[in-house]
Design an enzyme around this catalytic site. Structure first.
Site, mmCIF file in Angstrom:
data_model
loop_
_atom_site.group_PDB
_atom_site.id
_atom_site.type_symbol
_atom_site.label_atom_id
_atom_site.label_comp_id
_atom_site.label_asym_id
_atom_site.label_seq_id
_atom_site.Cartn_x
_atom_site.Cartn_y
_atom_site.Cartn_z
ATOM 1 N N ASP A 58 36.892 85.751 159.129
ATOM 2 C CA ASP A 58 38.127 86.657 158.926
ATOM 3 C C ASP A 58 38.113 87.986 158.426
ATOM 4 O OD1 ASP A 58 38.859 83.942 159.421
ATOM 5 O OD2 ASP A 58 40.048 83.797 157.745
ATOM 6 N N GLU A 67 31.919 75.327 150.927
ATOM 7 C CA GLU A 67 32.528 76.112 152.044
ATOM 8 C C GLU A 67 31.249 77.241 152.389
ATOM 9 O OE1 GLU A 67 36.253 77.963 151.622
ATOM 10 O OE2 GLU A 67 36.554 78.535 153.650
HETATM 11 C C1 DGY Z 1 42.229 81.002 156.148
HETATM 12 O O1 DGY Z 1 43.573 80.702 156.054
HETATM 13 O O2 DGY Z 1 41.664 81.236 155.501
HETATM 14 C C2 DGY Z 1 41.793 80.837 157.581
HETATM 15 O O3 DGY Z 1 40.600 81.108 157.873
HETATM 16 C C3 DGY Z 1 42.585 81.527 158.716
HETATM 17 O O4 DGY Z 1 42.719 80.416 159.712
#
Ligand code: DGY
Length: 425
Positions: free
Chosen positions: A167, A396
């Site tokens: 992201d 994570e």
């Molecule tokens: C989040 O919400 O962080 C996700 O990576 C988007 O899908």
């Protein structure tokens, strides 16, 4: 890791995945991600294959039950109501009976299905489940090449950073500047209720994430328009490598199943993608780079996205260069593989995709290195991953300098990856 430690890690990994199992799909982790995510699910299935193979097939079947008519497979399926996540279904407003998001994610499914098939001792019974899936996956691959490569360049673009799965990578920073923030509706983030804000994307990035969602929504999620209408169009080498490998794996599986047309179509797509990937190679840096499709320029950013192509059948000398880049980074951090070069500007050891280690990426890279004959480096990458879960649990992601657990905990895809590392057949 000793055999005893491995046995213990195996047991703990299975219990993480089971705790996140919702029957026909698995959430990535409680709180932070309460629905089904596309590429998470495909990695989840790889883990489930080791202790409940039938359940593994269901995971991917559930995802594909929500494929759009145009072939796109959404990045989130909102199976249940949960306002602990933002942006939820009303923000996306994609008009589907069971709500989904309107963008996609790295196409791991083709690789995953071929792997499930390979792991199964009873080919006849799993062929029944594989056949419909490879048909659907092929529609998705075809969709990528039409909707996300309208000029037929051979590589597909992402139109939102969330599609990459990485992201807030530094790779997107410059292109993201083009995304305005005027008119973004007021919102309250929920991710920072569940995870340390210092380890998540910034508010300025969220404003732009949201602007893009509103923009695409205003265009009715019409994929024949979204690519050209997006101010953010980036060709990510990692994403394309996953697509190329998945096309190749679906083709291989289709041949075994006697599905010649599916095999030929995927072979052609893989070949075209692989040839086009050469354009992203940087001799100067010894790795691949992203391409900003709006400006037509390569993006000078040394991230993991430029190393992930080793997962595709790239030339062996390129794989050797990538092994060399990983070795270089290993001199600067304790754990491999950091998601951004620790020597590069902007590296941030704990902020999501701007530095931390992600075990699923280690998995893709180790698999590719192995196939390219770089066994020793593959082993190092796997060992780093196992050390991290041993010292810091199933997080994570992890700080590559000291192994600190970051983001959400009890994370499904981390656990799934560990099962593949420990029990690889
Ligand atoms: C989040 O919400 O962080 C996700 O990576 C988007 O899908």
């Amino acid at each position: 890791m000793t055999p005893e430690q491995k046995k213990d890690a195996y047991k703990r990994a299975v219990s993480v995945i089971k705790a996140n199992d919702r029957g026909s799909y698995t959430i990535p982790t409680k709180g932070l991600y309460p629905f089904q995510w596309n590429w998470d699910s495909c990695f989840t299935a790889l883990g489930q294959a080791h202790f409940d193979p039938a359940r593994a097939w269901t995971e991917i079947e559930t995802l594909f039950a929500h494929q759009w008519d145009d072939g796109m497979v959404p990045h989130i399926v909102f199976h249940v109501y949960d306002d602990g996540y933002f942006p939820g279904p009303t923000v996306w407003n994609t008009g589907r009976e069971i709500a989904t998001s309107g963008i996609t994610q790295p196409p791991v499914a083709g690789y995953a299905v071929a792997r499930l098939f390979d792991l199964s001792p009873d080919k006849n019974s799993v062929a029944r489940r594989a056949r419909p899936l490879i048909d659907k996956i092929t529609r998705w691959h075809r969709w990528f090449h039409s909707a996300r490569d309208p000029a037929g360049e051979g590589l597909v673009a992402i139109i939102h950073p969330w599609e990459s799965g990485r992201d807030n990578s530094i790779d997107w920073d410059t292109a993201f500047e083009r995304v305005p923030t005027e008119g973004v509706e007021p919102y309250r983030r929920r991710d920072t209720d569940h995870a340390d804000p210092e380890q998540r994307p910034t508010k300025a990035q969220y404003d732009r994430y949201l602007w893009l969602v509103q923009h695409f929504r205003a265009l009715g999620w019409d994929n024949s328009r979204l690519h050209d209408a997006s101010p953010f169009r980036v060709v990510d080498p990692g994403f394309n490598a996953i697509l190329i490998r998945s096309c190749g794996e679906v083709a291989r599986l289709a041949r075994q199943l006697g599905e010649t047309a599916i095999a030929e179509e995927n072979e052609a797509l893989a070949e075209k993608g692989l040839a086009a990937l050469e354009r992203l190679w940087s001799a100067e840096h010894g790795q691949y780079l992203g391409l900003d499709r709006v400006t037509g320029k390569l993006i000078d950013s040394l991230s993991i996205g430029g190393l992930m192509p080793v997962f595709a059948p790239i030339p062996l000398h390129r794989a050797a260069a990538i092994a060399g880049r990983i070795a270089e980074m290993g001199e600067k951090v304790r754990y491999l593989v950091p998601s951004h070069d620790p020597a590069a500007a902007g590296f941030d050891a704990r902020r999501y995709w701007r530095g931390p280690v992600w075990l699923v990426v280690n998995y893709l890279i180790a698999d590719g290195l192995r196939r390219a004959g770089r066994e020793a480096m593959a082993e190092k990458v796997i060992e780093s991953g196992l050390e991290l879960i041993f010292s810091s649990g199933f997080a994570e992601y992890y700080d590559p300098t000291d192994g600190t657990a970051c983001g959400g905990g009890q994370f499904t895809w981390t656990a799934a990856t560990v099962l593949e590392f420990i029990d690889s057949k």
